[in-house]
Write a protein that holds these residues in place. Structure first.
Motif, PDB file in Angstrom:
ATOM      1  N   THR A 209      53.437  62.141  74.067  1.00  0.00           N
ATOM      2  CA  THR A 209      53.357  63.586  73.845  1.00  0.00           C
ATOM      3  C   THR A 209      53.285  63.898  72.354  1.00  0.00           C
ATOM      4  OG1 THR A 209      54.612  64.033  75.859  1.00  0.00           O
ATOM      5  CG2 THR A 209      54.518  65.799  74.224  1.00  0.00           C
ATOM      6  N   GLY A 210      54.093  63.181  71.568  1.00  0.00           N
ATOM      7  CA  GLY A 210      54.114  63.427  70.138  1.00  0.00           C
ATOM      8  C   GLY A 210      52.828  63.048  69.426  1.00  0.00           C
ATOM      9  N   ALA A 211      52.002  62.240  70.090  1.00  0.00           N
ATOM     10  CA  ALA A 211      50.744  61.828  69.475  1.00  0.00           C
ATOM     11  C   ALA A 211      49.747  62.974  69.420  1.00  0.00           C
ATOM     12  CB  ALA A 211      50.137  60.650  70.240  1.00  0.00           C
ATOM     13  N   TRP A 212      49.950  63.970  70.263  1.00  0.00           N
ATOM     14  CA  TRP A 212      49.077  65.142  70.232  1.00  0.00           C
ATOM     15  C   TRP A 212      49.724  66.242  69.400  1.00  0.00           C
ATOM     16  CZ3 TRP A 212      48.939  61.962  74.445  1.00  0.00           C
ATOM     17  CH2 TRP A 212      47.674  61.623  74.922  1.00  0.00           C
ATOM     18  N   THR A 213      48.886  67.059  68.798  1.00  0.00           N
ATOM     19  CA  THR A 213      49.388  68.245  68.119  1.00  0.00           C
ATOM     20  C   THR A 213      48.559  69.430  68.568  1.00  0.00           C
ATOM     21  OG1 THR A 213      47.857  68.112  66.243  1.00  0.00           O
ATOM     22  CG2 THR A 213      49.918  66.853  66.079  1.00  0.00           C
ATOM     23  N   ALA A 214      49.115  70.613  68.415  1.00  0.00           N
ATOM     24  CA  ALA A 214      48.380  71.815  68.797  1.00  0.00           C
ATOM     25  C   ALA A 214      47.070  71.913  68.031  1.00  0.00           C
ATOM     26  CB  ALA A 214      49.246  73.054  68.540  1.00  0.00           C
ATOM     27  N   ALA A 215      47.073  71.453  66.791  1.00  0.00           N
ATOM     28  CA  ALA A 215      45.857  71.515  65.974  1.00  0.00           C
ATOM     29  C   ALA A 215      44.748  70.660  66.571  1.00  0.00           C
ATOM     30  CB  ALA A 215      46.163  71.049  64.551  1.00  0.00           C
ATOM     31  N   ASP A 216      45.116  69.561  67.236  1.00  0.00           N
ATOM     32  CA  ASP A 216      44.119  68.680  67.832  1.00  0.00           C
ATOM     33  C   ASP A 216      43.393  69.341  68.995  1.00  0.00           C
ATOM     34  OD1 ASP A 216      44.715  66.500  66.192  1.00  0.00           O
ATOM     35  OD2 ASP A 216      46.278  65.779  67.525  1.00  0.00           O
ATOM     36  N   LEU A 217      44.163  70.043  69.840  1.00  0.00           N
ATOM     37  CA  LEU A 217      43.634  70.394  71.157  1.00  0.00           C
ATOM     38  C   LEU A 217      43.627  71.882  71.500  1.00  0.00           C
ATOM     39  CD1 LEU A 217      45.436  67.529  73.106  1.00  0.00           C
ATOM     40  CD2 LEU A 217      43.017  67.638  72.564  1.00  0.00           C
ATOM     41  N   ALA A 218      44.201  72.717  70.679  1.00  0.00           N
ATOM     42  CA  ALA A 218      44.382  74.098  71.095  1.00  0.00           C
ATOM     43  C   ALA A 218      43.307  75.041  70.574  1.00  0.00           C
ATOM     44  CB  ALA A 218      45.759  74.599  70.652  1.00  0.00           C
ATOM     45  N   GLY A 219      42.170  74.511  70.132  1.00  0.00           N
ATOM     46  CA  GLY A 219      41.091  75.376  69.664  1.00  0.00           C
ATOM     47  C   GLY A 219      40.538  76.235  70.781  1.00  0.00           C
ATOM     48  N   PRO A 220      39.903  77.345  70.454  1.00  0.00           N
ATOM     49  CA  PRO A 220      39.387  78.276  71.462  1.00  0.00           C
ATOM     50  C   PRO A 220      38.457  77.609  72.476  1.00  0.00           C
ATOM     51  CG  PRO A 220      39.194  79.209  69.261  1.00  0.00           C
ATOM     52  CD  PRO A 220      39.621  77.791  69.085  1.00  0.00           C
ATOM     53  N   ALA A 221      37.680  76.644  72.054  1.00  0.00           N
ATOM     54  CA  ALA A 221      36.717  76.007  72.953  1.00  0.00           C
ATOM     55  C   ALA A 221      37.410  75.168  74.017  1.00  0.00           C
ATOM     56  CB  ALA A 221      35.757  75.133  72.153  1.00  0.00           C
ATOM     57  N   TYR A 222      38.626  74.738  73.747  1.00  0.00           N
ATOM     58  CA  TYR A 222      39.297  73.827  74.661  1.00  0.00           C
ATOM     59  C   TYR A 222      40.426  74.470  75.462  1.00  0.00           C
ATOM     60  CZ  TYR A 222      37.146  70.503  71.401  1.00  0.00           C
ATOM     61  OH  TYR A 222      36.267  69.826  70.615  1.00  0.00           O
ATOM     62  N   ARG A 223      40.894  75.610  75.054  1.00  0.00           N
ATOM     63  CA  ARG A 223      42.163  76.117  75.576  1.00  0.00           C
ATOM     64  C   ARG A 223      42.142  76.392  77.071  1.00  0.00           C
ATOM     65  NH1 ARG A 223      46.600  77.344  72.731  1.00  0.00           N
ATOM     66  NH2 ARG A 223      48.207  78.430  73.872  1.00  0.00           N
ATOM     67  N   ILE A 224      40.978  76.663  77.633  1.00  0.00           N
ATOM     68  CA  ILE A 224      40.880  76.882  79.075  1.00  0.00           C
ATOM     69  C   ILE A 224      40.137  75.741  79.748  1.00  0.00           C
ATOM     70  CG2 ILE A 224      40.051  78.393  80.919  1.00  0.00           C
ATOM     71  CD1 ILE A 224      42.323  79.589  79.336  1.00  0.00           C
ATOM     72  N   THR A 225      38.912  75.467  79.309  1.00  0.00           N
ATOM     73  CA  THR A 225      38.073  74.532  80.058  1.00  0.00           C
ATOM     74  C   THR A 225      38.545  73.084  79.967  1.00  0.00           C
ATOM     75  OG1 THR A 225      36.519  74.441  78.192  1.00  0.00           O
ATOM     76  CG2 THR A 225      36.007  75.971  79.980  1.00  0.00           C
ATOM     77  N   MET A 226      38.997  72.641  78.796  1.00  0.00           N
ATOM     78  CA  MET A 226      39.432  71.254  78.680  1.00  0.00           C
ATOM     79  C   MET A 226      40.686  70.984  79.504  1.00  0.00           C
ATOM     80  SD  MET A 226      41.460  68.782  77.210  1.00  0.00           S
ATOM     81  CE  MET A 226      42.102  69.179  75.593  1.00  0.00           C
ATOM     82  N   PRO A 227      41.746  71.798  79.387  1.00  0.00           N
ATOM     83  CA  PRO A 227      42.905  71.573  80.252  1.00  0.00           C
ATOM     84  C   PRO A 227      42.558  71.697  81.734  1.00  0.00           C
ATOM     85  CG  PRO A 227      43.483  73.018  78.445  1.00  0.00           C
ATOM     86  CD  PRO A 227      41.999  72.865  78.404  1.00  0.00           C
ATOM     87  N   ALA A 228      41.672  72.620  82.080  1.00  0.00           N
ATOM     88  CA  ALA A 228      41.278  72.780  83.480  1.00  0.00           C
ATOM     89  C   ALA A 228      40.618  71.517  84.012  1.00  0.00           C
ATOM     90  CB  ALA A 228      40.341  73.975  83.640  1.00  0.00           C
ATOM     91  N   CYS A 229      39.732  70.907  83.217  1.00  0.00           N
ATOM     92  CA  CYS A 229      39.064  69.672  83.647  1.00  0.00           C
ATOM     93  C   CYS A 229      40.069  68.543  83.832  1.00  0.00           C
ATOM     94  CB  CYS A 229      37.986  69.265  82.640  1.00  0.00           C
ATOM     95  SG  CYS A 229      36.522  70.315  82.658  1.00  0.00           S
ATOM     96  N   LEU A 230      41.022  68.416  82.918  1.00  0.00           N
ATOM     97  CA  LEU A 230      42.032  67.370  83.039  1.00  0.00           C
ATOM     98  C   LEU A 230      42.912  67.599  84.260  1.00  0.00           C
ATOM     99  CD1 LEU A 230      43.170  66.860  79.331  1.00  0.00           C
ATOM    100  CD2 LEU A 230      41.826  65.296  80.734  1.00  0.00           C
ATOM    101  N   LEU A 231      43.266  68.848  84.509  1.00  0.00           N
ATOM    102  CA  LEU A 231      44.106  69.157  85.656  1.00  0.00           C
ATOM    103  C   LEU A 231      43.361  68.890  86.963  1.00  0.00           C
ATOM    104  CD1 LEU A 231      46.816  70.132  86.631  1.00  0.00           C
ATOM    105  CD2 LEU A 231      46.003  72.487  86.458  1.00  0.00           C
ATOM    106  N   ILE A 232      42.087  69.237  87.011  1.00  0.00           N
ATOM    107  CA  ILE A 232      41.280  68.970  88.202  1.00  0.00           C
ATOM    108  C   ILE A 232      41.180  67.463  88.441  1.00  0.00           C
ATOM    109  CG2 ILE A 232      38.934  69.115  89.160  1.00  0.00           C
ATOM    110  CD1 ILE A 232      38.813  71.931  87.784  1.00  0.00           C
ATOM    111  N   ALA A 233      41.054  66.679  87.365  1.00  0.00           N
ATOM    112  CA  ALA A 233      41.031  65.212  87.497  1.00  0.00           C
ATOM    113  C   ALA A 233      42.338  64.718  88.111  1.00  0.00           C
ATOM    114  CB  ALA A 233      40.801  64.568  86.136  1.00  0.00           C
ATOM    115  N   LYS A 234      43.455  65.277  87.661  1.00  0.00           N
ATOM    116  CA  LYS A 234      44.760  64.909  88.216  1.00  0.00           C
ATOM    117  C   LYS A 234      44.853  65.271  89.691  1.00  0.00           C
ATOM    118  CE  LYS A 234      49.506  66.713  88.106  1.00  0.00           C
ATOM    119  NZ  LYS A 234      49.347  67.551  89.305  1.00  0.00           N
TER     120      LYS A 234
END
Length: 243
Positions: A209-234
């Motif tokens: 968890t600590g390997a990620w930071t908000a700066a890495d992943l929380a950009g506008p382009a990712y905040r909905i679609t990227m987490p949604a894709c990962l969750l759908i994979a799960k």
């Protein structure tokens, strides 16, 4: 607006309501100004019985894949899931084949995220991570616990499927969730989840968890679609394990 039949999302019809909580919360909380799910009459009547309005949830996924202007030219409809997934992969510079099926592309996305962030773990953390997943070489062959070596082991495990693959997906999605939203996933209580919780709560889970930071992943382009894709994979992996 209407849901467009999407073979890559249809499995969601068999997903338990509790397992859909994170997906619904993603739209409600992180897209509160643009989502329409919470205004739907079936949602208002049946929440949290998500299966009563599952097509509206799948429609919401599709709608977030395109912008409003583009949706007008699609008959006010959204984007097929695979197109959304490929767009996320393009943004994240994932090495994948557009001719592959959605599940394989999801695995490529997962591998890219792991590759990027395993680099931030030291050799001890990498070894412990493999031990927690029961992926340490049983032949006792000497291995150098480098990000590249561990990445290769994890990729093979993901490709092989099974419980180790599910653990890797759950740990990764949970870590991304914490980095972006400040809290982990809502985990539905079942025997499979119970076997993974120790990894999530232990030192390895915290290291990942600590390997990620908000700066890495929380950009506008990712905040909905990227987490949604990962969750759908799960959810797809869970669905396959339950069948």
């Amino acid at each position: 607006m209407a849901y467009r039949y999407d073979a890559d999302l249809e499995f969601l019809r068999s997903v338990p309501n509790k397992s859909l909580d994170d997906l619904v919360d993603l739209f409600k909380k992180e897209a509160s100004l643009t989502e329409g799910l919470s205004m739907d009459e079936k949602y208002k009547r049946y929440y949290p019985d998500h299966q009563k309005y599952i097509e509206r949830i799948m429609e919401e996924i599709q709608l977030f894949g395109g912008n409003s202007f583009a949706n007008l030219f699609r008959g006010n409809q959204g984007v097929q899931y695979k197109e959304i997934l490929c767009d996320v992969c393009d943004k994240m510079k994932v090495n994948y084949s557009k001719s592959a099926d959605a599940q394989h592309i999801e695995q490529d996305l997962l591998n890219k995220i792991l590759d990027d962030h395993l680099k931030k773990l030291n050799a001890r953390e990498l070894e412990e991570f493999l031990k927690e997943l029961n992926l340490v070489d049983k032949t006792k062959t000497v291995i150098s616990y480098t990000p590249q070596a561990v990445s290769a082991i994890l990729q093979a495990a993901i490709k092989a499927g099974g419980f180790a693959s599910y653990q890797i997906i759950l740990i990764t999605v949970n870590a991304v969730w914490k980095a972006i939203f400040g809290t982990g996933l809502k985990l539905a209580a079942n025997a499979t989840i119970t076997r993974v919780v120790g990894v999530l709560a232990g030192p390895v889970g915290w290291a990942i968890t600590g390997a990620w930071t908000a700066a890495d992943l929380a950009g506008p382009a990712y905040r909905i679609t990227m987490p949604a894709c990962l969750l759908i994979a799960k959810l797809r992996m869970e669905s396959q394990q339950n069948n």
